[in-house]
Scaffold this motif. Sequence first.
Motif, short mmCIF file in Angstrom:
data_model
loop_
_atom_site.label_atom_id
_atom_site.label_comp_id
_atom_site.label_asym_id
_atom_site.label_seq_id
_atom_site.Cartn_x
_atom_site.Cartn_y
_atom_site.Cartn_z
N VAL A 181 1.08 -1.25 -0.13
CA VAL A 181 0.00 0.05 -0.07
C VAL A 181 0.96 1.31 -0.07
CG1 VAL A 181 -1.81 1.40 1.22
CG2 VAL A 181 -1.72 -1.16 1.14
N GLY A 182 0.87 2.04 -1.11
CA GLY A 182 1.52 3.29 -1.09
C GLY A 182 3.13 2.92 -1.39
N GLY A 183 3.77 4.07 -1.50
CA GLY A 183 5.18 3.65 -1.77
C GLY A 183 5.76 3.27 -3.17
N PRO A 184 6.86 2.99 -3.43
CA PRO A 184 7.51 2.70 -4.67
C PRO A 184 6.81 1.24 -5.22
CG PRO A 184 8.95 2.25 -3.23
CD PRO A 184 7.88 2.82 -2.28
N ASP A 185 7.01 0.80 -6.50
CA ASP A 185 6.83 -0.57 -6.96
C ASP A 185 7.66 -1.64 -6.32
OD1 ASP A 185 5.53 -2.36 -8.45
OD2 ASP A 185 7.13 -2.44 -10.10
N GLN A 186 6.86 -2.53 -5.40
CA GLN A 186 7.59 -3.59 -4.77
C GLN A 186 6.82 -4.99 -4.83
OE1 GLN A 186 7.60 -2.25 -0.39
NE2 GLN A 186 6.67 -0.60 -1.19
N GLY A 187 7.42 -5.87 -4.26
CA GLY A 187 6.88 -7.02 -3.98
C GLY A 187 5.75 -7.19 -2.98
N PRO A 188 5.03 -8.31 -2.91
CA PRO A 188 4.09 -8.38 -1.73
C PRO A 188 4.48 -8.72 -0.31
CG PRO A 188 3.90 -10.50 -3.10
CD PRO A 188 5.05 -9.33 -3.88
N TYR A 189 3.84 -8.42 0.56
CA TYR A 189 4.05 -8.52 2.06
C TYR A 189 3.40 -9.77 2.57
CZ TYR A 189 6.02 -3.86 2.17
OH TYR A 189 7.10 -2.63 2.24
N LEU A 190 4.05 -10.20 3.57
CA LEU A 190 3.28 -10.96 4.47
C LEU A 190 3.12 -10.32 5.74
CD1 LEU A 190 5.60 -14.61 4.16
CD2 LEU A 190 3.21 -13.91 3.15
N ASN A 191 2.00 -10.38 6.34
CA ASN A 191 1.43 -9.56 7.52
C ASN A 191 1.26 -10.59 8.64
OD1 ASN A 191 1.93 -6.93 6.62
ND2 ASN A 191 0.64 -7.91 4.72
N ALA A 192 1.19 -10.34 9.68
CA ALA A 192 0.79 -10.88 11.11
C ALA A 192 0.65 -9.97 12.11
CB ALA A 192 1.48 -12.19 11.42
N VAL A 193 -0.30 -10.20 12.97
CA VAL A 193 -0.55 -9.38 14.31
C VAL A 193 -0.04 -10.29 15.45
CG1 VAL A 193 -1.92 -8.25 15.71
CG2 VAL A 193 -2.06 -7.79 13.29
N VAL A 194 0.78 -9.74 16.32
CA VAL A 194 0.96 -10.54 17.48
C VAL A 194 0.54 -9.82 18.81
CG1 VAL A 194 2.99 -11.29 19.10
CG2 VAL A 194 3.40 -11.26 16.44
N ALA A 195 -0.02 -10.78 19.65
CA ALA A 195 -0.61 -10.14 20.95
C ALA A 195 0.38 -10.38 22.09
CB ALA A 195 -1.79 -11.04 21.31
N LEU A 196 0.69 -9.43 22.81
CA LEU A 196 1.48 -9.80 24.01
C LEU A 196 0.86 -9.39 25.23
CD1 LEU A 196 4.71 -7.52 22.87
CD2 LEU A 196 4.27 -9.67 22.24
#
Length: 159
Positions: A45-60
């Motif tokens: 989302v936004g920024g220069p042309d780039q590859g896909p992300y892996l995303n996660a959320v961590v609860a502490l």
Amino acid sequence: MTGARRVLLALGSNLGDRAAHLSRAVDALGDEVTAVSEVYETAPVGGPDQGPYLNAVVALRTDRPARDLLARAHELEAAAERVRLERWGPRTLDVDVLWIDGEEVDEPDLVVPHPRMFERAFVLVPLADVAPDLVPADGPPAEGVVRWGSLASDGPVAP
């Protein structure tokens, strides 16, 4: 110290061994981790042309103050050899402090709750795995957010 409370961190990676970067960050957080979302692949989302992300959320569950959490996030990014060349550019690891139960911060380099967390499907979808109470029913559509797998299985889900 204010006592232990729930903290939520967003993790993202689109350079190198993306899953390994996420896994190492979770491992480094140690016994404060109470839950880890599934891993999702998303377009940048936004920024220069780039590859896909892996995303996660961590609860502490932690009593660390917000400034210490930000410092820890930066340590995790440094351990992944993140290089900051341009805003929203590709990265080995991005760690954002999303939420701290009962605490708000509004400083130039740290805003909690994260100011865009409720606008980003790549945050809300994994957030729903570990903190469904925070995800608004009318959040952004999950289009383009694909379940990739889990860090426990270290691999993608078969299509």
